[in-house]
Motif scaffolding. Structure first.
Motif, PDB file in Angstrom:
ATOM      1  N   SER A  64       0.836  -1.210   0.000  1.00 27.16           N
ATOM      2  CA  SER A  64       0.000   0.000   0.000  1.00 27.16           C
ATOM      3  C   SER A  64       0.865   1.252   0.000  1.00 27.16           C
ATOM      4  O   SER A  64       0.584   2.212  -0.729  1.00 27.16           O
ATOM      5  CB  SER A  64      -0.915   0.021   1.226  1.00 27.16           C
ATOM      6  N   ASN A  65       1.921   1.257   0.833  1.00 19.50           N
ATOM      7  CA  ASN A  65       2.831   2.403   0.858  1.00 19.50           C
ATOM      8  C   ASN A  65       3.422   2.663  -0.524  1.00 19.50           C
ATOM      9  O   ASN A  65       3.463   3.810  -0.993  1.00 19.50           O
ATOM     10  CB  ASN A  65       3.983   2.166   1.850  1.00 19.50           C
ATOM     11  N   LEU A  66       3.877   1.620  -1.180  1.00 13.02           N
ATOM     12  CA  LEU A  66       4.507   1.773  -2.489  1.00 13.02           C
ATOM     13  C   LEU A  66       3.508   2.220  -3.553  1.00 13.02           C
ATOM     14  O   LEU A  66       3.759   3.171  -4.300  1.00 13.02           O
ATOM     15  CB  LEU A  66       5.200   0.470  -2.891  1.00 13.02           C
ATOM     16  N   VAL A  67       2.375   1.551  -3.627  1.00 14.32           N
ATOM     17  CA  VAL A  67       1.354   1.902  -4.625  1.00 14.32           C
ATOM     18  C   VAL A  67       0.839   3.323  -4.399  1.00 14.32           C
ATOM     19  O   VAL A  67       0.751   4.124  -5.335  1.00 14.32           O
ATOM     20  CB  VAL A  67       0.200   0.872  -4.614  1.00 14.32           C
ATOM     21  N   ASN A  68       0.527   3.676  -3.145  1.00 11.48           N
ATOM     22  CA  ASN A  68       0.013   5.015  -2.841  1.00 11.48           C
ATOM     23  C   ASN A  68       1.052   6.104  -3.056  1.00 11.48           C
ATOM     24  O   ASN A  68       0.693   7.271  -3.230  1.00 11.48           O
ATOM     25  CB  ASN A  68      -0.530   5.072  -1.414  1.00 11.48           C
ATOM     26  N   SER A  69       2.327   5.734  -3.052  1.00  9.94           N
ATOM     27  CA  SER A  69       3.400   6.693  -3.305  1.00  9.94           C
ATOM     28  C   SER A  69       3.727   6.808  -4.789  1.00  9.94           C
ATOM     29  O   SER A  69       4.612   7.560  -5.178  1.00  9.94           O
ATOM     30  CB  SER A  69       4.669   6.276  -2.547  1.00  9.94           C
ATOM     31  N   GLY A  70       3.038   6.043  -5.617  1.00 12.16           N
ATOM     32  CA  GLY A  70       3.292   6.106  -7.055  1.00 12.16           C
ATOM     33  C   GLY A  70       4.547   5.372  -7.487  1.00 12.16           C
ATOM     34  O   GLY A  70       5.079   5.621  -8.561  1.00 12.16           O
ATOM     35  N   VAL A  71       5.011   4.452  -6.657  1.00 11.82           N
ATOM     36  CA  VAL A  71       6.194   3.671  -6.993  1.00 11.82           C
ATOM     37  C   VAL A  71       5.798   2.582  -7.979  1.00 11.82           C
ATOM     38  O   VAL A  71       4.752   1.961  -7.848  1.00 11.82           O
ATOM     39  CB  VAL A  71       6.825   3.047  -5.729  1.00 11.82           C
ATOM     40  N   GLY A  72       6.632   2.361  -8.952  1.00 14.27           N
ATOM     41  CA  GLY A  72       6.385   1.283  -9.890  1.00 14.27           C
ATOM     42  C   GLY A  72       7.458   1.258 -10.944  1.00 14.27           C
ATOM     43  O   GLY A  72       8.025   2.303 -11.253  1.00 14.27           O
ATOM     44  N   PRO A  73       7.759   0.092 -11.374  1.00 19.88           N
ATOM     45  CA  PRO A  73       7.148  -1.198 -11.060  1.00 19.88           C
ATOM     46  C   PRO A  73       7.537  -1.693  -9.667  1.00 19.88           C
ATOM     47  O   PRO A  73       8.500  -1.220  -9.077  1.00 19.88           O
ATOM     48  CB  PRO A  73       7.712  -2.123 -12.137  1.00 19.88           C
ATOM     49  N   ILE A  74       6.753  -2.651  -9.165  1.00 22.05           N
ATOM     50  CA  ILE A  74       6.988  -3.234  -7.843  1.00 22.05           C
ATOM     51  C   ILE A  74       7.151  -4.746  -8.016  1.00 22.05           C
ATOM     52  O   ILE A  74       6.312  -5.397  -8.644  1.00 22.05           O
ATOM     53  CB  ILE A  74       5.819  -2.952  -6.881  1.00 22.05           C
ATOM     54  N   TYR A  75       8.233  -5.261  -7.441  1.00 20.62           N
ATOM     55  CA  TYR A  75       8.519  -6.692  -7.484  1.00 20.62           C
ATOM     56  C   TYR A  75       8.646  -7.231  -6.065  1.00 20.62           C
ATOM     57  O   TYR A  75       9.378  -6.669  -5.251  1.00 20.62           O
ATOM     58  CB  TYR A  75       9.826  -6.965  -8.230  1.00 20.62           C
ATOM     59  N   VAL A  76       7.945  -8.310  -5.788  1.00 22.68           N
ATOM     60  CA  VAL A  76       8.057  -9.007  -4.512  1.00 22.68           C
ATOM     61  C   VAL A  76       9.014 -10.174  -4.728  1.00 22.68           C
ATOM     62  O   VAL A  76       8.802 -11.004  -5.614  1.00 22.68           O
ATOM     63  CB  VAL A  76       6.688  -9.522  -4.017  1.00 22.68           C
ATOM     64  N   LEU A  77      10.075 -10.218  -3.933  1.00 16.70           N
ATOM     65  CA  LEU A  77      11.056 -11.298  -4.016  1.00 16.70           C
ATOM     66  C   LEU A  77      10.693 -12.322  -2.951  1.00 16.70           C
ATOM     67  O   LEU A  77      11.003 -12.154  -1.773  1.00 16.70           O
ATOM     68  CB  LEU A  77      12.468 -10.744  -3.814  1.00 16.70           C
ATOM     69  N   ALA A  78       9.980 -13.358  -3.367  1.00 11.60           N
ATOM     70  CA  ALA A  78       9.443 -14.353  -2.436  1.00 11.60           C
ATOM     71  C   ALA A  78      10.420 -15.508  -2.264  1.00 11.60           C
ATOM     72  O   ALA A  78      11.058 -15.935  -3.224  1.00 11.60           O
ATOM     73  CB  ALA A  78       8.108 -14.876  -2.955  1.00 11.60           C
ATOM     74  N   GLN A  79      10.517 -16.016  -1.016  1.00  7.39           N
ATOM     75  CA  GLN A  79      11.423 -17.128  -0.766  1.00  7.39           C
ATOM     76  C   GLN A  79      10.764 -18.208   0.080  1.00  7.39           C
ATOM     77  O   GLN A  79      10.406 -19.258  -0.423  1.00  7.39           O
ATOM     78  CB  GLN A  79      12.698 -16.641  -0.095  1.00  7.39           C
ATOM     79  N   TYR A  80      10.565 -17.980   1.353  1.00  2.36           N
ATOM     80  CA  TYR A  80      10.026 -18.998   2.251  1.00  2.36           C
ATOM     81  C   TYR A  80       8.528 -19.180   1.990  1.00  2.36           C
ATOM     82  O   TYR A  80       7.771 -18.217   2.009  1.00  2.36           O
ATOM     83  CB  TYR A  80      10.264 -18.585   3.706  1.00  2.36           C
ATOM     84  N   LYS A  81       8.128 -20.426   1.728  1.00  3.04           N
ATOM     85  CA  LYS A  81       6.730 -20.734   1.401  1.00  3.04           C
ATOM     86  C   LYS A  81       6.199 -19.713   0.385  1.00  3.04           C
ATOM     87  O   LYS A  81       5.193 -19.033   0.618  1.00  3.04           O
ATOM     88  CB  LYS A  81       5.872 -20.786   2.654  1.00  3.04           C
ATOM     89  N   PRO A  82       6.872 -19.607  -0.758  1.00  2.72           N
ATOM     90  CA  PRO A  82       6.552 -18.546  -1.713  1.00  2.72           C
ATOM     91  C   PRO A  82       5.143 -18.618  -2.288  1.00  2.72           C
ATOM     92  O   PRO A  82       4.580 -17.582  -2.643  1.00  2.72           O
ATOM     93  CB  PRO A  82       7.600 -18.718  -2.813  1.00  2.72           C
ATOM     94  N   ASN A  83       4.559 -19.816  -2.346  1.00  3.78           N
ATOM     95  CA  ASN A  83       3.207 -19.905  -2.908  1.00  3.78           C
ATOM     96  C   ASN A  83       2.207 -19.078  -2.113  1.00  3.78           C
ATOM     97  O   ASN A  83       1.264 -18.522  -2.663  1.00  3.78           O
ATOM     98  CB  ASN A  83       2.755 -21.361  -3.019  1.00  3.78           C
ATOM     99  N   THR A  84       2.399 -18.964  -0.785  1.00  2.75           N
ATOM    100  CA  THR A  84       1.470 -18.180   0.032  1.00  2.75           C
ATOM    101  C   THR A  84       1.582 -16.689  -0.276  1.00  2.75           C
ATOM    102  O   THR A  84       0.602 -15.959  -0.151  1.00  2.75           O
ATOM    103  CB  THR A  84       1.688 -18.429   1.533  1.00  2.75           C
ATOM    104  N   ILE A  85       2.754 -16.249  -0.700  1.00  2.00           N
ATOM    105  CA  ILE A  85       2.970 -14.850  -1.083  1.00  2.00           C
ATOM    106  C   ILE A  85       2.447 -14.626  -2.496  1.00  2.00           C
ATOM    107  O   ILE A  85       1.688 -13.694  -2.760  1.00  2.00           O
ATOM    108  CB  ILE A  85       4.474 -14.494  -1.029  1.00  2.00           C
ATOM    109  N   VAL A  86       2.873 -15.496  -3.420  1.00  2.00           N
ATOM    110  CA  VAL A  86       2.524 -15.341  -4.832  1.00  2.00           C
ATOM    111  C   VAL A  86       1.007 -15.349  -5.025  1.00  2.00           C
ATOM    112  O   VAL A  86       0.455 -14.504  -5.742  1.00  2.00           O
ATOM    113  CB  VAL A  86       3.201 -16.439  -5.681  1.00  2.00           C
ATOM    114  N   GLU A  87       0.311 -16.279  -4.368  1.00  2.00           N
ATOM    115  CA  GLU A  87      -1.147 -16.364  -4.506  1.00  2.00           C
ATOM    116  C   GLU A  87      -1.831 -15.097  -3.990  1.00  2.00           C
ATOM    117  O   GLU A  87      -2.734 -14.565  -4.629  1.00  2.00           O
ATOM    118  CB  GLU A  87      -1.680 -17.590  -3.763  1.00  2.00           C
TER     119      GLU A  87
END
Length: 160
Positions: free
Chosen positions: A45-68
């Motif tokens: 929310s902080n990033l999107v509301n600040s107009g930041v983009g593109p945004i990438y989430v670097l998922a590692q531990y149990k990544p499916n729970t983040i990706v989904e």
């Protein structure tokens, strides 16, 4: 710089061992918080509301729970990336280093790196302006914690 392009990396890698059994089935950033939100939603929310983009989430531990979650809630505004190998990332610098091709491809003016499991509100553009005004090579936002709490936050303390 009003039209400054900021690339956001959100690091979603920790196991959250101090929060077991909550993190047995999902990554700490994917844990529910304040009703229907997940911890990762605050930084996104902080990033999107600040107009930041593109945004990438670097998922590692149990990544499916983040990706989904990211795909379901944030759609095309946020992209989740997985580590290239099973060893994953050994830390913040390694995660960014492994994704330098994203930086080279996107060619941003600034790169903002955030943890996925912190709850706070920040206008990232204000932080970027602070960084630029000081002509800094890098900036770190932090809060002061009591010395006895420091080891719990990954801080190394040298006692003399």
């Amino acid at each position: 710089m009003a039209s400054e392009r900021i690339l956001g990396f959100v690091l979603a890698g920790g196991e959250g061992t101090r929060l077991r059994p909550l993190t047995r089935e999902r990554a700490k950033p994917a844990l529910g918080f304040a009703g229907g939100y997940r911890l990762i939603d605050f930084v996104l929310s902080n990033l999107v509301n600040s107009g930041v983009g593109p945004i990438y989430v670097l998922a590692q531990y149990k990544p499916n729970t983040i990706v989904e979650h990211v795909a379901a809630v944030w759609g095309q505004r946020v992209k989740a990336l997985l580590p290239a190998d099973r060893q994953g990332y050994s830390g913040t610098a390694t995660a960014v280093q492994h994704n330098m091709t994203v930086v080279e491809r996107e060619r941003p003016d600034l790169v903002a790196v955030f943890a996925a499991d912190h709850v706070y509100r920040m206008d990232v553009r204000q932080r970027a302006a602070f960084h630029r005004a000081r002509r800094a090579q890098g900036s770190v936002a932090a809060v002061t914690v009591r010395i006895e709490w420091a080891p719990s936050f990954g801080v190394v303390i040298e006692r003399r």
